[in-house]
Design a protein around this motif. Sequence first.
Motif, short mmCIF file in Angstrom:
data_model
loop_
_atom_site.label_atom_id
_atom_site.label_comp_id
_atom_site.label_asym_id
_atom_site.label_seq_id
_atom_site.Cartn_x
_atom_site.Cartn_y
_atom_site.Cartn_z
N ASP A 165 45.68 38.03 35.56
CA ASP A 165 44.82 38.99 36.26
C ASP A 165 43.43 39.07 35.67
O ASP A 165 42.54 39.69 36.25
CB ASP A 165 45.47 40.37 36.25
CG ASP A 165 45.70 40.89 34.83
OD1 ASP A 165 46.08 40.08 33.97
OD2 ASP A 165 45.50 42.10 34.61
N GLU A 211 46.93 38.92 43.62
CA GLU A 211 47.43 39.85 42.61
C GLU A 211 46.31 40.68 42.00
O GLU A 211 46.41 41.91 41.90
CB GLU A 211 48.18 39.09 41.51
CG GLU A 211 48.83 39.98 40.48
CD GLU A 211 49.78 41.01 41.10
OE1 GLU A 211 49.73 42.18 40.68
OE2 GLU A 211 50.54 40.65 42.03
N GLN A 212 45.22 40.03 41.59
CA GLN A 212 44.13 40.79 41.00
C GLN A 212 43.50 41.74 42.02
O GLN A 212 43.16 42.87 41.69
CB GLN A 212 43.05 39.87 40.44
CG GLN A 212 41.88 40.67 39.87
CD GLN A 212 40.95 39.85 39.00
OE1 GLN A 212 41.29 38.74 38.60
NE2 GLN A 212 39.79 40.39 38.72
#
Length: 919
Positions: A165, A211-212
Amino acid sequence: MATTSDAAFEALMNGVTSWDVPEGPIPSELLLIGEAAFPVMVNDKGQVLIAASFYGQGRLVVMSHEGYLLHAGLAPFLLNAVGWLRSSPGAPIGVHPSLASLVSLLQDSGVEAQIEPEPREPLGVYCTSAYNNTLPARLVQFVKRGGGLLIGGQAWYWASQHGRDKVLSSFPGNQVTSMAGVYFTDIYGDRNQFKVSRKVPKIPLHVRCGEQLRQDQQQLLEGLSELDIQTGGVPSQLLVHGTLAFPLGLDASLNCFLAAAHYGRGRVVLAAHEGMLCAPKMELFLLNAVRWLAGDQKGKIGVNTSLKDLHPLLLKHGLPCKLESHLTGDVCVYCCKAYSDKEAKELQEFVAEGGGLLIGGQAWWWASQNPGRSALAAFPGNVVLNHFGLSILPRTLSPGCFPVPTPEMRSYHFRKAMSEFQTVLNHGGGNLEKSSLAKLGADGAAFLQIPAQGVPAYVSLHRLLRKMLRRSGLPAVSRQNPVASDSCAATMLCLATELAHSGTDCSQLAQGLGTRTCPSRVQASEDPVTVEINGTNPGDGDSWVSTGLYLLEGQNAEISLSEAAASAGLKVQIGCHTDDLTKASKLSRAPVVTHQCCMDKTQRSVSCLWGGLLYVIVPKGSQLGPVSVTIKRAVPAPYYKLGKTSLEEWRSCVQENLAPWGELATDNIILTVPTANLRALEDPAPLLRLWDEMLQAVSRLAAQPFPFRRPERIVADVQISNGWMHSGYPIMCHLESVKELIDETAMRSSGLWGPIHELGHNQQRHGWEFPPHTTEATCNLWSVYVHEMVLGIPRARAHPALSPAEREKRIKAHLAKGAPLCDWNVWTALETYLQLQEAFGWEPFIGLFAEYQTFSGLPKDNASKMNLWVKKFSEKVQKNLVPFFEAWGWPVQREVAESLACLPCWQENPMRVYSGTCR
């Protein structure tokens, strides 16, 4: 020096015929965003492994593994790279000690290079790996001032040590290359097959940074359960199109009103109306936004003076901020409105180099004031924001209090939806929901309005779309073969239409249309045609001026005019079927089949996938006089002008013409109907003389000058946006109505209530209209007037609803309910006016309509407007009409009643029969 992506790619690939990639190194996929970055090497999986970009006065080449910088097999490319990166041919080349063997590789090829621990003057090129934590700030400034940077590395191992991330924001190489729109990712790059492209490869559609972005969404929406955007303004919808842009606030139809983006080392938060940036009810979101925008930076928050109400809100929470009239160098976050592009370049660099931008505004008002110009291309806020993968649309969104969108809703993204759409078209699979599909058509059409020339990210998507649509072929949509608006077919129609408007040569798309909206067998001539149009428009709205020419579907027309005309605000329009069917559930044609563009140059190429009649749009108030317009590659269309076209000319024109649409015109009305219907019209003159008589009656009742300042227009279409007909400019009707428009005998015997009803709508004025009560009522005064005064058809026969029995029944039913104002509408409301007309004639109406045009400061609420009408009509006929209007349930004010008490009682009041009252 190659300063465009195409020229740069050619320079970088000069003499490179194959990719000799080392077998050992495992590269990272590169992510490209922004407007300057472009791919150089892409594998067969669509992963970018070598990219280049521009930033400031410099440029950079990014390799997806540092081993690529040291491999002799890539020497031809590396030599091209340092040659392109050099600001001048003899500029020195420096190499970081970690890449010492690159010095030998370059020198073996005859290029001087030397070890340098850091970039410095007078180096022209600096070569380094992507792992150095101490150099990013120097490298950024080196490139910005004109240096060339050759950098290589992979981020997948770094991610295993520091977290996936954090790659985009914290990987050392991304601290440098991201400013130019290139990111190293933690995704392994496939090494099996590489193709040497002849032109800049396409940038992949897919988004793999979910995801980030999900973590960012959670941080920005932390502590919130709802977003109340009822802040006193009407927001626009937002378009989220950048790979690192993401939605935050969505309504139930996935229309976005809050969004954010990463760009370079910085961040952006966008609101669809500036009111959201100052509203106390948005306080928690604004605090989250400012803190997210600041990240780890220390510094003050600059608040533009136009957002002064935001300043105390931030101060209240102890955030260091100051009011500024412009962006300054000592702030880490800047807050402003989206209505100026004076600082566009500065704002883009500010974000790219780590700043946070909080910005808000709507584009629908700008679009309403700039018809013919694309808000995506020219609205000042979008000049700033398109760069970041965010745009403000001219479409409105109904303000409300919305729950924080679910993760599933927040996952909607234009690029992701487009990627899934590609899968559906190519393989028939995919997982694209109907709601996303309908949204994609509108978003894609908007995206295609962003100027693409010279911007690889946009050009790439245009190329991809062109390929997709040509491969699948456009659906043959028609009344016999309609398509659902939430289908792949409808999305294809939207995308293809705007692709043609963007300047793409879509003649190949048009070839496969099958059942066409406007079928034609005629071929365009290359010989230019010059037409003389009237460039004077005394009316209060823009006027379409017919050219008598038709542009075939999928074709481009070349249009030329004088310098004086090019600076007069003229526009060109292709097509007359201007109804947007985007909101229809079924489509019998593409949602948008017309195109309008500004003629602000002496020469312009215009096109529309669906073809159409050609018009010059003359702005209201224009005094240009006669204008010569030369048009190439259009064909003649049937056109008859009363008093100008001879019978011989008409018969020759209409029988030989294969253009599918034609026009019948007078100085007051223009009818646009299919050519097939016109062929049955032996002599249009008697018909058009009758239309002129009817229009003269329309103008007389409206107390308007005759001939009309601009002719009214009625256009027939296979499908319209609302009702059986609707008013406007033009009035729109279905094809079934064509017969009643052009059959003089039927008009004289049976009338034509509908078209005159719509012409009546066009005469309604706000000062004496009481919507929604009279919206569908007072327009019918014109229907009654024209039928009786011109056609000789009494009102009782002009419409079944006006038979004496029906009228009597309606009055009694309304009074039996207590004459509630909420039920006073349509025929019931018309009855009030008809009773007045039957008692006092048409002259009071004509006189009042004339007087209202001279009034200033007219009230805006219904009650006040109704009382003004009571007063003015009573004074006009010198009778006290208060009891009459009260019997109908009008809210007559005491002071109005008292002011009229001196007038004689109206003894013939027809409502006395029912109420028995008169003061």
